[in-house]
Scaffold this motif. Sequence first.
Motif, PDB file in Angstrom:
ATOM      1  N   PHE A 111       0.828  -1.215   0.000  1.00 40.94           N
ATOM      2  CA  PHE A 111       0.000   0.000   0.000  1.00 40.94           C
ATOM      3  C   PHE A 111       0.858   1.260   0.000  1.00 40.94           C
ATOM      4  CE2 PHE A 111      -3.068  -3.017   1.998  1.00 40.94           C
ATOM      5  CZ  PHE A 111      -4.051  -2.930   1.023  1.00 40.94           C
ATOM      6  N   CYS A 112       1.827   1.329   0.927  1.00 42.71           N
ATOM      7  CA  CYS A 112       2.607   2.572   1.050  1.00 42.71           C
ATOM      8  C   CYS A 112       4.019   2.426   0.506  1.00 42.71           C
ATOM      9  CB  CYS A 112       2.652   3.021   2.514  1.00 42.71           C
ATOM     10  SG  CYS A 112       3.581   1.909   3.580  1.00 42.71           S
ATOM     11  N   GLY A 113       4.421   1.190   0.135  1.00 44.57           N
ATOM     12  CA  GLY A 113       5.738   0.983  -0.462  1.00 44.57           C
ATOM     13  C   GLY A 113       6.880   0.962   0.539  1.00 44.57           C
ATOM     14  N   GLY A 168       0.767  -4.801  11.837  1.00 46.49           N
ATOM     15  CA  GLY A 168       0.458  -3.442  11.385  1.00 46.49           C
ATOM     16  C   GLY A 168       1.637  -2.783  10.680  1.00 46.49           C
ATOM     17  N   CYS A 169       1.378  -2.173   9.530  1.00 49.50           N
ATOM     18  CA  CYS A 169       2.454  -1.470   8.819  1.00 49.50           C
ATOM     19  C   CYS A 169       2.901  -0.255   9.629  1.00 49.50           C
ATOM     20  CB  CYS A 169       1.974  -1.025   7.442  1.00 49.50           C
ATOM     21  SG  CYS A 169       3.184   0.012   6.578  1.00 49.50           S
ATOM     22  N   VAL A 170       4.211  -0.086   9.764  1.00 52.03           N
ATOM     23  CA  VAL A 170       4.740   1.018  10.572  1.00 52.03           C
ATOM     24  C   VAL A 170       4.464   2.369   9.931  1.00 52.03           C
ATOM     25  CG1 VAL A 170       6.545  -0.373  11.635  1.00 52.03           C
ATOM     26  CG2 VAL A 170       7.045   0.823   9.508  1.00 52.03           C
ATOM     27  N   LYS A 171       4.229   2.367   8.631  1.00 51.67           N
ATOM     28  CA  LYS A 171       4.044   3.654   7.950  1.00 51.67           C
ATOM     29  C   LYS A 171       2.572   4.003   7.705  1.00 51.67           C
ATOM     30  CE  LYS A 171       5.890   6.405   4.177  1.00 51.67           C
ATOM     31  NZ  LYS A 171       6.765   6.414   2.988  1.00 51.67           N
ATOM     32  N   CYS A 172       1.765   3.009   7.211  1.00 55.41           N
ATOM     33  CA  CYS A 172       0.400   3.372   6.791  1.00 55.41           C
ATOM     34  C   CYS A 172      -0.683   2.694   7.627  1.00 55.41           C
ATOM     35  CB  CYS A 172       0.202   3.041   5.313  1.00 55.41           C
ATOM     36  SG  CYS A 172       0.022   1.282   4.969  1.00 55.41           S
ATOM     37  N   ASP A 173      -0.290   1.853   8.591  1.00 52.35           N
ATOM     38  CA  ASP A 173      -1.251   1.164   9.460  1.00 52.35           C
ATOM     39  C   ASP A 173      -2.087   0.105   8.748  1.00 52.35           C
ATOM     40  OD1 ASP A 173      -0.558   2.444  11.863  1.00 52.35           O
ATOM     41  OD2 ASP A 173      -1.806   4.174  11.381  1.00 52.35           O
TER      42      ASP A 173
END
Length: 254
Positions: free
Chosen positions: A28-30, A60-65
């Motif tokens: 999603f956020c790369g 959970g993604c550290v950047k985009c959740d």
Amino acid sequence: MEVKSIIRELRTTYRVFKYKGEDFFCPFCGNSSKGFLPIGLPHQAIKDYKIIGAGLRNGGCVKCDSIDRDRLLYAYFEFELNVLRNNPKLSILHLAPELMLSKEFLKYKYKRYLCTDKFMPGYTYPKHTVDMDIMDITFPDNSFDLVICNHVLEHIPDDIGAMKELYRVVKPSGTAVLQVPISPLLTISYENPEVQTDHDREVHYGQYDHVRIYGQDYIRRLQSVGFTVDKISITQKYKSFGVIPEEDLFICTK
Ligand SMILES: [Zn+2]
């Protein structure tokens, strides 16, 4: 910029730095990272029944959740079903939409991409979402090529009624992706009419607003309303997305 959003941005920058690595990738956020943030609930019932798709885990993604199951769906729609690009003839209904996944769909052109949720007092919903009850989908039969409805049915008392509605609005040869948290240990889904309070639901089902734990009869329930169901596993191919290895996809066709 508001103080809150400055703090949020600083926190994200710190997390991205702290988890810097190349082991995992968020589609999603790369962002590449060495791991994911803890998400989910540590309730005992989730552990006891080994429920897949729930429970405390690093997802959970550290950047985009984005979370693990959303990234699995991304992999399926983008690389397996090949629908996540301009598809001007496709009508899509997305119930209780995952935020990052719906943002992805919103980037492209479809005949229709409709996000719905049953609006509850005290909650806010994204602007692109409209209020609609799964028990009464306000569209004619055979309206959608693709229906996406994940982690909803375990909240619905009459889940067979909801499945009938979903089946009704899918076009012949259309597809519905209907994920639920599921226990590999239960042959028959666990529902107990004596469980009536938030506390009891948490104890018995592992979450205060769930009304059952699905077992291996989930497929039969979907088949009972007419769906043809394929249980597929693609997680081996997408380990780098930080998906749950045991999570199968329930692909339902009409
Ligand atoms: Zn991300």
